[in-house]
Scaffold this active site. Structure first.
Site, short mmCIF file in Angstrom:
data_model
loop_
_atom_site.label_atom_id
_atom_site.label_comp_id
_atom_site.label_asym_id
_atom_site.label_seq_id
_atom_site.Cartn_x
_atom_site.Cartn_y
_atom_site.Cartn_z
CD GLU A 79 6.63 -24.72 15.39
OE1 GLU A 79 5.46 -25.09 15.17
OE2 GLU A 79 7.50 -25.47 15.87
CD GLU A 110 -0.56 -22.38 37.45
OE1 GLU A 110 -1.55 -23.01 37.88
OE2 GLU A 110 0.30 -22.89 36.71
#
Length: 269
Positions: A79, A110
């Site tokens: 953004e 992860e």
């Protein structure tokens, strides 16, 4: 280490609640998140100041995380170009498991402490860059390993977690710890923890961009004009700043491509 994010929910028999009870209970918990973030503002301030200093010298901002945390980092990074007009590679979000993991969980992604640094090499991370590790638990091996190796290479490190202390904090020059307490559904860190991380990311990137001169007054003068709504907003901003009519403002904006450039060009005439 006690993982606060894994502690038992304060609510029992959730599956027997009415819809109204579920909604009001979630909302009650959500109202505590902003207060937890407020307590962490001194830590956030130190991180912002450090990141601004590096970015003013040409450095970049990287986020790494897994699962919800990784996705939030990607959202914030993606953004920044349309909102503030920065280059697409100025703020970068990386998720364990790669782009596939944005939509679908990648098994064991992860748990590899070495992969984050490998992923960062694709972007040629340098010592003048900043790396923020995102992990609700504060223990994710992918993030711990990435921060540790980055720190060894002189990269500024920080983190946004929802526990007190832990291995990620130990590898962070500027840790941010937002302790929101047990989740409504035990261990569901996409809820309060995710909300807390999103709030801190908003504060971090917005404050950094303001300090980098990407906001004038209260306006996004470098926003990308990617749709009719934004073109209309930009036109009104140019009209107000220059005290000119809509037609002239729209023509200036179309010619120069941003509010900032349109205003400067007109003033230089």
């Amino acid at each position: 280490m006690i993982r606060i994010t894994e502690q038992e929910s304060l609510y029992n028999d959730i599956d027997k609640m009415s819809v109204s009870e579920i909604l009001h209970s979630i909302n009650k918990e959500d109202q505590t998140v902003a207060i937890s973030v407020q307590k962490a503002i001194p830590q956030i301030e130190k991180l912002v100041i450090a990141v601004v200093e590096r970015m003013m010298s040409g450095g970049r901002l990287f986020y790494i995380g897994a699962g919800t945390s990784g996705r939030l980092g990607i959202v914030d990074a993606s953004e920044c170009p349309p909102t503030f007009g920065v280059a697409f590679d100025k703020v970068v979000g990386i998720i364990a498991g790669g782009d596939t993991a944005i939509r679908k969980a990648v098994e064991n992604a992860e748990d590899d402490p070495n992969q984050a640094w490998v992923d960062l090499q694709a972007f040629n991370i340098q010592s003048n860059d900043c790396l923020i590790g995102l992990a609700a638990s504060g223990t994710t091996p992918y993030v711990v390993g990435g921060l540790k190796e980055a720190r060894n290479h002189g990269v500024l490190t920080g983190c946004i977690i929802c526990n007190n202390g832990g291995p990620i904090v130990e590898q962070s020059d500027f840790p941010v710890e937002v302790v929101v307490g047990p989740e409504f559904i035990t261990g569901s860190t996409r809820m309060k923890s995710g909300t807390a991380q999103k709030l801190v990311l908003n504060m971090l990137s917005t404050s950094v961009m303001v300090r980098l001169g990407r906001v004038k007054g209260n306006k996004m003068v470098d926003m990308q004009l990617t749709n009719l709504k934004l073109v209309d907003r930009g036109t009104k901003m140019v009209m107000k700043e220059l005290d000119i009519d809509q037609t002239t403002a729209a023509a200036l904006l179309k010619k120069h491509g941003s509010v900032r450039k349109a205003v400067l060009a007109h003033k230089e005439q």
